[in-house]
Design an enzyme around this catalytic site. Structure first.
Site, mmCIF file in Angstrom:
data_model
loop_
_atom_site.group_PDB
_atom_site.id
_atom_site.type_symbol
_atom_site.label_atom_id
_atom_site.label_comp_id
_atom_site.label_asym_id
_atom_site.label_seq_id
_atom_site.Cartn_x
_atom_site.Cartn_y
_atom_site.Cartn_z
ATOM 1 N N ALA A 58 0.837 -1.179 0.096
ATOM 2 C CA ALA A 58 -0.067 -0.080 -0.044
ATOM 3 C C ALA A 58 0.734 1.245 0.247
ATOM 4 C CB ALA A 58 -0.828 -0.019 1.209
ATOM 5 N N ASP A 61 2.967 1.346 -3.258
ATOM 6 C CA ASP A 61 1.879 2.090 -4.406
ATOM 7 C C ASP A 61 1.783 3.428 -4.317
ATOM 8 O OD1 ASP A 61 0.081 -1.111 -4.351
ATOM 9 O OD2 ASP A 61 1.919 -0.581 -5.406
ATOM 10 N N LYS A 144 -3.279 -13.734 -10.243
ATOM 11 C CA LYS A 144 -1.862 -12.971 -10.287
ATOM 12 C C LYS A 144 -1.171 -13.670 -8.916
ATOM 13 C CE LYS A 144 0.643 -8.477 -10.270
ATOM 14 N NZ LYS A 144 1.445 -8.786 -9.120
ATOM 15 N N LYS A 318 -5.497 -9.828 -19.765
ATOM 16 C CA LYS A 318 -4.569 -9.511 -20.970
ATOM 17 C C LYS A 318 -5.533 -9.705 -21.893
ATOM 18 C CE LYS A 318 -1.059 -12.332 -18.896
ATOM 19 N NZ LYS A 318 -0.118 -13.549 -18.819
#
Length: 770
Positions: A58, A61, A144, A318
């Site tokens: 956090a 980012d 992910k 994607k």
């Protein structure tokens, strides 16, 4: 860690779009930019090289997005070594460095459904413009995985190399360790595999296996591992493959890089082929056409994320079709055809036990929270930075509060604020944090460096042990002397040991004069552990020497011997690294390279006037003033003199045979050149007297465009700047502007002079070595 954990396949380069209105950055913006760059590099190194994050996703980012925001408003600050222009981390010196055949990219992150929809809108608009204007995207949507990105190279079906991603171009050779993972075939099965293919994927430890492995460690009296991601990364960096084999590692592959003879048309078709060849493909993916289905996939796995085989830190979306991927292309760091959605951060409550302060290497005082240890998003957290006293006030936290702690993106801790409903119930009562007025390390009165500064600093640079510790840790870093054995704990042992009272180092000036005997009695405080669990009790232990017994006398440890070997090796580092190691404010790698190139010797830099220093391309008035101010201090000059006396190289060997064909020219390289890596092209420009810039402006002399050049090429064409291919670049290197038919550039007649303001702006693009 976000902004760099996902990988993308194919090749191309470009530059991020610069949005927003440009204006001359203020001193405050420049300092914020420098501090942000410095912090982000530090946190990236801890995450990628040490596998030990210092902050949560956090917070990382937030810092990274603020850096991008500043660069969007002030593109003149963007340098080649900006964190926004780089992918992940560097290759570790502990393993052989190997180049990927095709670059491994990061993924752009979005943190809300609104941001994701905005990204999808942009992507779909770009796709609609392709072909006859009716093209639509199918989205391959997958989990992910929170693991370590790995690149497998197969030749004629045989696994010949495995490497970490590293900086995207160069990774670490971990082949022997990867061979211990049973799911990874050493020989591909089936038919139709290419003669050469790079297979990309993620190595991880399943959640259940991680818990069982930790239980076994604790029962054996060993320390448990922090979290599955760091455990997987650490396992692959074991020097003994037998140790790696003991770890419950698995891998899922999710794409390909370079390949010879593969005719796959889409990502999903490639997954089917990879599975046919015997490679482990994740079962958690779907090809979706409707946006609503993509959002449904995100919602579904958001609810199931703690019930899955492995930990995740988001969802990857994607474009499935390879032709569309190629048409959309890349920026310098991320593909335009893929994005990573990060789930909202997990939040927990814990008690804020205290707010302490840390003194950095330039004296900056930073408060940080000490909390009751709490597990959040897979790891135990007990510390989080609070940046400065204004942030403490803005968050409204008091010592003793129950606070909300979160890990946005699932990996850096952030104190969000207090749980006000519980404040009055605390015993003892909560109390306000009061910023100290004196340095906690040396007792010197604290003050802002200048009026109006939010940060306060300790001005006692010479004698403050905290500043010395931080400087010693910094000079050993990869951008400085690159001394691997001089890590954080070693820096403490050298400058702030528990014993003796007088530390081995009271100034970095004595670093290269250290002897083994100087370190024989050094002890540090280390927390005792019981069955791998911290007890809260501390003991004094020798740091540089082994514990002696009647049968085995105390002697230097292997790490200590390594330290002295690396200190000796550091003496021959190039001049620019010595400059970085000196911790001169504003003087980072870019300015150091420019100074070393311009003057060639430390004596030349010391003797230069402020005007001469400022005239160096890439330096400017701010850095020039900082240099003169630094060398004005006797104790600073003593550092240089004692290092020189100890044999540290203070001049660069200059190859006078290389012609200065690019003197006064600014060259931008974009795209992939067949016979030059990006660093090789940059070095070729610098040694010929030119400036290798990372952005195109009206002051750019030439743009060298390789395959898949992006928006830099577009901007060059808009500004009417001469564009060269690789053959033209070689002619320019050999013969200067005249060799490519530019008489005016050769005469210097049309080259604009740089204003003081422009030089000032350039200075701000350099990371603060603070």
């Amino acid at each position: 860690m976000s902004t760099g954990e996902g990988t993308a396949e194919q090749t191309a380069t470009g530059t991020p779009a610069q949005n927003g209105r440009e204006s001359i950055p203020s001193d405050a913006i420049r300092e914020e930019y420098e501090n942000l760059s410095d912090l982000i590099r530090k946190y990236r190194f801890a995450y990628y090289q040490d596998d030990a994050p210092l902050v949560s996703d956090a917070e990382f980012d937030t810092l990274f997005r603020r850096l991008e925001e500043i660069e969007a408003l002030h593109p003149e600050l963007v340098a080649n070594d900006s964190p926004t222009q780089e992918v992940g981390g560097e290759a570790s010196a502990a393993f052989a460095a190997v180049e990927h055949l095709q670059r491994m990219y990061s993924l752009e992150d979005v943190f809300s459904i609104e941001e994701l929809e905005a990204w999808l809108n942009r992507a779909e608009a770009s796709i609609a413009k392709l072909g006859d204007g009716t093209a639509q995207a199918a989205w391959l949507t997958e989990l992910k995985i929170d693991g370590l990105a790995v690149n497998l190279l197969y030749r004629d079906g045989k696994l010949v190399r495995a490497a970490t991603r590293g900086d995207g171009t160069t990774g670490e050779d971990i082949t022997h360790n990867v061979l211990t993972i049973k799911e990874i075939p050493q020989q591909l099965s089936g038919e139709g595999y290419p003669s050469e293919v790079e297979v990309r994927g993620e190595v991880f430890i399943p959640s259940k296996a991680f818990a069982e492995f930790n239980e076994a460690l604790i029962e054996a009296g060993k320390a448990p591992l922090a979290n599955p991601r760091n455990a997987a990364a650490g396992s692959l960096r074991q020097k003994d493959p037998a140790e790696t084999a003991k770890r419950p590692l698995k891998m899922f592959v999710h794409g390909i890089g370079a390949r010879e003879g593969l005719e796959a048309r889409s990502q999903s078709e490639t997954y089917a082929l990879l599975k046919e060849w015997g490679l482990p493909v994740s079962p958690y993916f779907e090809v979706l056409e409707a946006r609503a289905d993509v959002l449904g996939f995100i919602s579904k796995y958001g609810e199931q994320r703690h019930k899955l085989l492995h930990e995740i830190d988001g969802i990857v979306i994607k474009v499935d079709d390879f032709a569309t991927q190629r048409a959309l292309g890349y920026t310098t760091r991320v593909p335009r055809w893929a994005v990573a959605y990060k789930y909202p951060p997990e939040e927990v409550h814990t008690k804020l036990l205290d707010i302490q302060v840390n003194v950095g290497r330039t004296g900056r005082v930073t408060p940080f929270g000490m909390m009751e240890p709490v597990k959040v998003a897979g790891s135990t957290v007990e510390m989080a930075t609070l940046h400065n006293q204004d942030v403490v006030k803005a968050k409204g936290v008091k010592i003793g509060d129950i606070v909300v702690l979160r890990k946005a993106g699932d990996v850096i801790p952030e104190i969000v604020g207090p749980v006000l409903a519980l404040r009055d119930q605390q015993d003892p009562p909560v109390r306000d944090f009061v910023m100290p007025t004196e340095c906690p390390a040396c007792g010197t009165p604290l003050a802002p460096a200048k009026e109006g500064d939010v940060d306060i600093r300790c001005p006692n640079g010479k004698s403050c042990p905290s500043q010395l510790r931080e400087r010693v840790f910094h000079l050993a870093g990869r951008g400085g002397f690159d001394i691997e054995a001089l890590g954080w704990e070693a820096a403490i042992a050298l400058t702030q040991p528990a014993e003796p009272d007088v530390p081995p180092l009271t100034s970095e000036a004595a670093l290269f004069d250290l002897t083994r005997e100087d370190l024989a009695d050094v002890k540090i405080r280390r927390e005792k552990r019981s069955k791998g669990v911290a007890t809260g009790e501390y003991e004094l232990v020798p740091y540089f020497y082994s514990k002696g017994t009647a049968k085995s006398p105390s002697k230097p440890t292997a790490s200590t011997e390594k330290l002295f070997k690396e200190l000796d090796k550091a003496k021959s580092q190039p001049l620019w690294r010595v400059l970085v190691a000196l911790s001169i404010r504003h003087v980072g790698p870019r300015a150091s390279r420019a100074l070393a190139q311009a003057f060639g010797t430390m004596d030349g830099i010391r003797a230069a006037s402020e005007e001469e220093l400022a005239h160096v391309d890439g330096v400017g008035p701010t850095i020039a003033a900082a240099l003169k101010e630094w060398f004005a201090e006797d104790w600073h000059r003593e550092i240089v003199d004692r290092w020189a006396a100890a044999g540290v190289r203070m001049e660069d060997e200059r190859d006078e045979s290389t012609p200065r064909t690019l003197e006064g020219l600014t060259v931008v390289v974009t795209g992939s050149l067949p016979n030059f890596s990006r660093d090789e092209a940059k070095e070729a420009i610098l040694v010929r007297g030119g400036k290798a810039s990372g952005s195109v402006s009206k002051n750019t002399s030439y743009v060298v465009a390789g395959e898949s050049a992006g928006t830099k090429l577009d901007k060059a064409e808009q500004l009417g700047i001469r564009v060269l291919d690789e053959d033209g670049f070689r002619l320019l290197l050999d013969g200067g502007p005249a060799a490519v038919g530019d008489a005016a550039e050769a005469d210097g007649g049309d080259a604009p002079e740089e204003s003081a303001a422009l030089q000032e702006e350039k200075a701000a693009a350099v990371e603060e070595t603070a």
